[in-house]
Motif scaffolding. Structure first.
Motif, PDB file in Angstrom:
ATOM      1  N   GLU B   5       0.854  -1.196   0.000  1.00  0.00           N
ATOM      2  CA  GLU B   5       0.000   0.000   0.000  1.00  0.00           C
ATOM      3  C   GLU B   5       0.882   1.235   0.000  1.00  0.00           C
ATOM      4  OE1 GLU B   5      -3.041   0.353  -0.499  1.00  0.00           O
ATOM      5  OE2 GLU B   5      -3.798  -1.695  -0.227  1.00  0.00           O
ATOM      6  N   GLU B   7       2.445   4.973   0.076  1.00  0.00           N
ATOM      7  CA  GLU B   7       2.168   6.247   0.736  1.00  0.00           C
ATOM      8  C   GLU B   7       2.243   7.340  -0.312  1.00  0.00           C
ATOM      9  OE1 GLU B   7       1.303   6.694   3.670  1.00  0.00           O
ATOM     10  OE2 GLU B   7       1.840   4.847   4.726  1.00  0.00           O
ATOM     11  N   ALA B  54       8.997  14.982   1.510  1.00  0.00           N
ATOM     12  CA  ALA B  54       7.936  13.975   1.545  1.00  0.00           C
ATOM     13  C   ALA B  54       8.508  12.618   1.134  1.00  0.00           C
ATOM     14  CB  ALA B  54       6.791  14.382   0.645  1.00  0.00           C
ATOM     15  N   LYS B  57      10.765  11.243   3.867  1.00  0.00           N
ATOM     16  CA  LYS B  57      10.070  10.784   5.072  1.00  0.00           C
ATOM     17  C   LYS B  57       9.315   9.479   4.863  1.00  0.00           C
ATOM     18  CE  LYS B  57      11.164  13.883   8.018  1.00  0.00           C
ATOM     19  NZ  LYS B  57      11.720  13.589   9.345  1.00  0.00           N
ATOM     20  N   GLY B  58       9.126   9.099   3.617  1.00  0.00           N
ATOM     21  CA  GLY B  58       8.476   7.809   3.417  1.00  0.00           C
ATOM     22  C   GLY B  58       7.406   7.766   2.352  1.00  0.00           C
ATOM     23  N   ALA B  59       7.203   8.864   1.636  1.00  0.00           N
ATOM     24  CA  ALA B  59       6.221   8.819   0.562  1.00  0.00           C
ATOM     25  C   ALA B  59       6.777   8.003  -0.603  1.00  0.00           C
ATOM     26  CB  ALA B  59       5.885  10.230   0.096  1.00  0.00           C
ATOM     27  N   THR B 138      13.423   2.898   5.498  1.00  0.00           N
ATOM     28  CA  THR B 138      12.834   3.177   6.802  1.00  0.00           C
ATOM     29  C   THR B 138      12.081   1.969   7.336  1.00  0.00           C
ATOM     30  OG1 THR B 138      11.118   4.329   5.588  1.00  0.00           O
ATOM     31  CG2 THR B 138      12.620   5.689   6.875  1.00  0.00           C
ATOM     32  N   SER B 139      11.395   1.218   6.434  1.00  0.00           N
ATOM     33  CA  SER B 139      10.662   0.077   6.980  1.00  0.00           C
ATOM     34  C   SER B 139      11.615  -1.009   7.468  1.00  0.00           C
ATOM     35  CB  SER B 139       9.628  -0.467   5.986  1.00  0.00           C
ATOM     36  OG  SER B 139      10.137  -0.467   4.701  1.00  0.00           O
TER      37      SER B 139
END
Lengths: 1009, 142
Positions: B5, B7, B54, B57-59, B138-139
């Motif tokens: 999913e 971001e 963005a 940060k993880g988008a 990041t994950s």
């Protein structure tokens, strides 16, 4: 009885439904004193009983007047409930009204609406029409204003016990009736009508069968504040129905003893809405069927709503008025009906039947009209002006809303603004400078404080609650250590919620607020005002759009939607931490108006503004004033349009406060709302004349459509209704020689390339059919139609036409008429559904009802010049289709007439008055807030690179004597382009600073457990 | 990656992009909840830094929803936004990322249907691309 006399002159608005509220707010916004009275216990009228309103399917009543601060509301507007007018004497400008206020037996200033009295007197609460028992203590609906109960003393046995129950000491057992005499400049009647009670009919089982109910009761059942908390169940067994049917025109458009002949104008849309909302909530679990005669979706974009009902929601539509409804042993219902294409009766079973009932004037209204001394029409509605619908037979008394004729909310809002505008003309605006310092408490200095945040979900219409678990959202927000309070206000009107939030802000000494609610575009100014009242700077606020951009768009994925809500709220909380208190810039407004478009609409607006001393510039593209009305000879009511237009042109041309530019266009435009400068180019002149104005009214009209269909432009005998109008006016001999005339409706509209209904054509066809028969009674007129949309009292003309022998033959898109020429004759072939075969008619004239389309060239130019939004079909887009139908999203711009959507002259004139009134509300304020979002330069960081000077679209930045860039806050528009372009990051746009935006991104991506 | 999913952040201008998103709401036209909207006064305000932030940060995807070209409320803010998007695309390419993770879109205020459709299409596109290198990192870190 207590008697009071008040000398201060005011406008009296009678009726506290949406129309009355809108009229009262408009008047107070233009700084005119107004008293709003309602005989009921609370204001709100019918609208508050609706589950949702079409076409937006939500309430949003609170956003009616975002520019009216609570302070000015208090100063100019007084509301008296349980109050009626008993007599009116005197004349326009100087009436004396006698009012009678019934005792409430409760001091509304003390009542906290805690509900204790209701608990102890449990036989209580009148709440839902027809579904709840009457009660001694009675609050009409949870969003009631004033938020207080009232008592029916006659039904209370033990007064002392009741008094003891009330901790606030608000019970006044010896409250008495009060008579007040007031001085009134003018009166606005917005008293509405009752919904027809279908129990008097013997064939549909209304009032007899448990599961047959009128449309309004269905709304109450669907409503989260209704008897079953929004759970759709049958009254008989509390089970969810699987098949629901709607029957249209119950009691309307009929000739039976209890029927009225007119059309109630709103029932088609509300039945579609109820069916759509049912489908939205329950999908394929419930089958919805609407039985109808003609689908009358003639409002702006309503046809598209109708198309979505059919295509996207699969609502079944059966064209016929059923014969009977009988109740089966299991309380289900059997409808017997006959379709036009089948000769036999059919029977079908449904679990629930909704009767679409319309409006009836109440006896109380008829009596009130008598007390005031105004005439009623043959249907007992107010006899209103045929050209000027908000005027009555009595000078100084104006009418709006359903009491004028059956209509929906947007039209009521327009009439309310129009009536308020005319009623307010006799009263001067008060000089009253909006001094925030004195009207709001001083703003608390939060500098140096660590963020202490309050998070509040304001879900007045229950839309968020329905889609998202609000408690979980609150819980999640509370995990932030600096969120001191997190609360939700479900199903309480946002005004009540805001009052409580103000209390919480003070109680907890909050210094930041995050609101989860609807769109900030609509609600931001309302909540900013709330912060001011609570003594906080209005910029210490973030809005989270939980409704429009979450609850409404992720129906299919509730878990993901909730996750998104957490993230959006976190974004708001993270963002608000970086918010700073900001001061706003005020600017004196120009007191002049610009009206673009010199047709009937533009001229009417200009005259009204000019009469109140506003210097008005009227710009018309054509060499003469008059617009499309110049092509029309008379209205269906028989008014002489040419004479009317000439009268307007003469008045406008002679008016000292109007400057007319013909053969002219607007060519340049700069400035901010309240202070615009526009260049007007006349003729071949290349130079522009620059004018200053505070408001702009767009009344540029629409274009008569001339689609190449049915032989228009090819066959000699094929013409438009406007062409036929000209023949009727100028060449009677030609009409006398005609034997057969065929009219074809929806020519070029309600088609794939132009899906909307042109609204005017059905009445135009009926009008011209009747005029043809007047000139030549032997003529045979055939009208080929898809749905006859003679809404309101035009139904009378439709019936007259049928009585006089005009033949109405229906067609649909699969059976379109065909027009051909054969041996010098024009022949129309059409399908007759009743005969089940094609018929051919030889026509001396084929008149196509072509309606209006948007004037694409003009609208495109104006939209790009003024930066205004358009609808998909090229008309101008209003700010809020329901509640602000003549305001545009850009403050200072107003919209009237056919530039908004196709409409007849009287509707255009109503909008013309309405925009004049709306424009006055803005001009009356003398100065305007520019907001606080302007760019600022950090002189130390500025490298004097000139990039901002080049990037600014308005040439605002300049290099000052101190050798750095400077931006004049009064000129800055707040786009932030310079801030984004500045390589040194020396420029920040206040309220949108980089650290605020980055904080939002950070919040969005914070990890959750 | 079937249940990936993405971001997605959408920077929407107050006058058109954000209004179009509201319009989708008013008409109850659904689009993937992956899309989170940040309102800006004008898309010309959207700094290249914001787009990069963005993504950092993880988008997995970022887009700008502006007024139609020629209809910008502030004359040419949306054209400046195009330049910012192009610049970031170039940067992404240099970094070895897919430039399609950043996009420019234009809507009029009335285009709720188109807004929802574009949100859906962009989400599908990013789904097909898979997680961005930054969000993968990041994950893994979590």
């Amino acid at each position: 009885m207590q008697k009071i006399k008040q000398d201060e002159k005011r406008v009296l608005v009678i009726g506290g439904g949406v129309g009355g509220i809108k009229a009262a707010l408009d008047l107070s916004e233009s700084r005119k004193k107004v008293l709003l009275i309602d005989s009921d216990y609370a204001i709100g009228g019918l609208m508050t009983q609706l589950d949702r309103t079409f076409p937006t399917n939500n309430c949003d009543l609170c956003t009616v007047s975002p520019h009216l601060s609570a302070a000015s509301r208090e100063k100019f507007l007084e509301v008296s409930t349980m109050t009626e007018l008993t007599s009116l004497s005197g004349e326009a400008g100087n009436f004396t009204a006698t009012l009678k206020t019934a005792p409430r037996f409760i001091d509304i200033d003390k009542c906290t609406a805690c509900g204790e009295c209701l608990k102890k007197f449990p036989e209580a609460v009148r709440f839902n029409p027809g579904l709840d028992p009457r009660a001694p203590t009675c609050m009409r609906y949870p969003q009631a204003t004033p938020y207080a109960y009232s008592i029916d003393m006659e039904k209370v046995d033990d007064v002392e016990a009741l008094k003891a129950v009330c901790k606030a000491g608000a019970i006044i057992p010896d409250d008495t009736e009060q008579e007040t005499q007031i001085n009134v400049a003018s009166v606005v009647l917005s008293v509405g009508a009752e919904m027809f009670d279908p129990s008097v009919l013997d064939n549909y089982g209304g009032g007899k069968f448990d599961n047959v109910l009128p449309g309004l009761e269905y709304e109450r059942i669907m409503s989260a504040s209704g008897p079953f908390q929004g759970n759709l169940v049958r009254k008989s067994d509390q089970q969810r129905p699987k098949k629901v049917a709607w029957i249209q025109c119950v009691g309307s458009r009929g000739i039976n003893v209890d029927d009225v002949p007119y059309c109630s104008s709103v029932c088609c849309m509300y039945a579609l809405k109820e069916a759509i909302v049912t489908k939205e909530r329950f999908g394929d679990d419930i089958e919805t069927t609407i039985f109808y005669m003609d689908m009358r979706t003639s409002g702006k974009d309503y046809e598209q709503y109708f198309n979505r009902a059919k295509e996207d929601f699969g609502i079944r539509l059966i064209r016929c008025k059923p014969h009977t409804v009988i109740e089966l042993p299991d309380k289900s219902l059997e409808i017997t009906y006959a379709r036009e294409e089948l000769s036999a009766m059919e029977k079908e079973e449904f679990d629930m039947v909704v009767l679409s009932t319309g409006f009836r004037p109440s006896q109380k209204t008829i009596d009130l009209a008598g007390a005031i001394g105004i005439d009623l029409n043959e249907h007992n509605f107010a006899k209103s002006g045929t050209i000027d619908p908000v005027t009555t037979s009595k000078d100084g008394v104006y009418v709006c809303g359903v009491f004028e004729s059956p209509k929906d909310i947007p039209e009521t809002m327009v009439q309310a603004s129009a009536a308020a505008s005319l009623a307010g003309m006799t009263l001067d605006s008060e000089e009253w400078v909006n001094e925030p310092v004195s009207l709001y408490p001083p703003q608390r200095d939060v500098d140096g404080e660590a963020p202490k945040i309050g998070f509040f979900v304001v879900d007045c219409d229950g839309e968020i609650d329905q889609a998202l678990d609000i408690d979980k959202i609150l819980e999640n927000a509370k995990t932030n250590p600096d969120v001191a309070v997190a609360e939700a206000f479900k199903l309480s009107c946002s005004f009540e919620a805001m009052e409580k939030i103000e209390g919480l802000i003070k109680e907890h000494n909050l210094n930041r607020v995050v609101i989860g609610s609807g769109s900030p575009r609509i609600q931001e100014s309302m909540f900013q005002d709330m912060l001011r009242r609570a003594g906080l700077n209005p910029y210490l606020l973030e809005l989270v759009n939980l409704r429009d951009q979450n609850a409404w768009v992720h129906n299919d994925a509730p878990a993901k939607s909730l996750e998104k809500a957490f993230r959006l709220v976190q974004m708001g909380i993270s963002g608000v931490r970086k918010a700073k208190p900001l001061t706003e810039n005020m600017l004196p407004t120009s007191q002049n108006a610009l009206v673009v478009g010199g047709g009937v609409t533009g001229m009417t607006s200009a005259l009204e503004l000019a009469d109140q001393g506003t210097l008005t510039y009227l710009v018309e593209k054509a060499p003469v004033l008059g617009g499309q009305a110049l092509n029309l000879s008379q209205t269906i009511e028989g008014d002489d349009v040419a004479a009317f237009v000439k009268g307007l042109v003469d008045k406008v041309s002679a008016h000292e406060n109007i400057k007319v530019f013909t053969d002219a266009v607007v060519a340049e435009h700069t400035g901010v709302p309240g202070k615009f400068t526009t260049g007007i180019k006349t003729g071949a002149d290349s130079a522009c004349e620059q004018i200053d104005h505070g408001v702009t009214i767009l009344a540029t009209g629409a274009k008569p459509n001339r689609p190449a269909v049915y032989g228009l432009g090819e066959l000699d005998n094929v013409m438009t209704q406007l062409d036929l109008d000209a023949v009727l006016e100028n060449d009677e001999s030609k009409i006398k020689a005609m034997e057969q005339v065929v009219m074809i409706q929806c020519a070029g509209s309600r088609e794939a390339d132009n899906p909307n209904c042109s609204r005017i054509c059905c009445q135009a066809a009926v009008k011209n059919a009747l005029r043809l028969l007047e000139v030549n009674p032997d003529i045979e007129v055939f009208v080929l139609y898809r749905d006859m949309r003679t809404y309101g009292f035009w139904e009378d003309y439709y019936k007259t036409a049928r009585d006089k022998g005009v033949k109405f033959i229906r067609f649909d898109l699969e059976h379109r008429p065909v027009v051909r020429e054969e041996a010098g004759k024009t022949i129309v072939r059409a399908h007759d559904f009743i005969l089940g075969q094609d018929i051919e008619i030889e026509a001396d004239c084929v008149a196509l009802s072509t309606g209006f389309v948007a004037d694409a060239d003009t609208n495109n130019e104006l939209c790009s010049l003024f930066h205004l939004p358009k609808t998909e079909d090229g008309f101008f887009l209003e700010d809020h289709v329901k509640l602000k139908p003549v305001d545009m999203a850009l403050h200072g711009f107003f919209l009237a007439g056919t530039a908004h959507s196709p409409k007849v002259i009287r509707e255009s004139i109503t909008q013309a008055h309405a925009v004049a009134g709306r424009a006055r509300t803005m001009l009356a304020n003398k100065e305007i807030t520019l907001g606080a979002a302007y760019a600022t330069v950090d002189p130390v960081m500025c490298a004097v690179c000139l990039i901002c000077v080049r990037a600014c679209p308005y040439d605002v930045p300049f290099i000052n004597n101190e050798r750095h860039s400077e931006i004049d806050p009064a000129k800055c528009r707040g786009c932030g382009i310079c801030a984004a372009e500045c390589p040194a990051k020396a420029i920040q746009l206040r309220a949108w600073e980089d650290d605020q935006i980055i904080a939002k991104i950070d919040g969005l991506f914070e990890r959750y457990n | 990656m079937d249940n990936f999913e993405p971001e997605i952040v959408a920077f929407c201008c107050h006058y058109c992009g954000y209004t179009a998103a509201d319009m989708a709401g008013t008409r109850r036209i659904s689009y993937p909840s992956n899309v989170k909207i940040i309102r800006v006064p004008c898309t010309g305000k959207v700094d290249a830094i914001h787009l990069m932030k963005a993504l950092e940060k993880g988008a997995d995807g970022v887009y700008i929803a502006a007024c139609l070209e020629g209809d910008c409320h502030f004359k040419d803010g949306n054209l400046r936004a195009v330049a910012h998007v192009e610049k970031i695309k170039k940067t992404l390419e240099d970094l070895g990322w897919e430039p399609e993770r950043v996009a420019m879109m234009n809507f009029s205020a009335a285009m709720g249907q188109q807004f929802a459709q574009a949100a859906e299409e962009f989400t599908e596109k990013i789904k097909a691309l898979g997680p961005s290198p930054a969000s993968q990192a990041t994950s893994k870190a979590v």
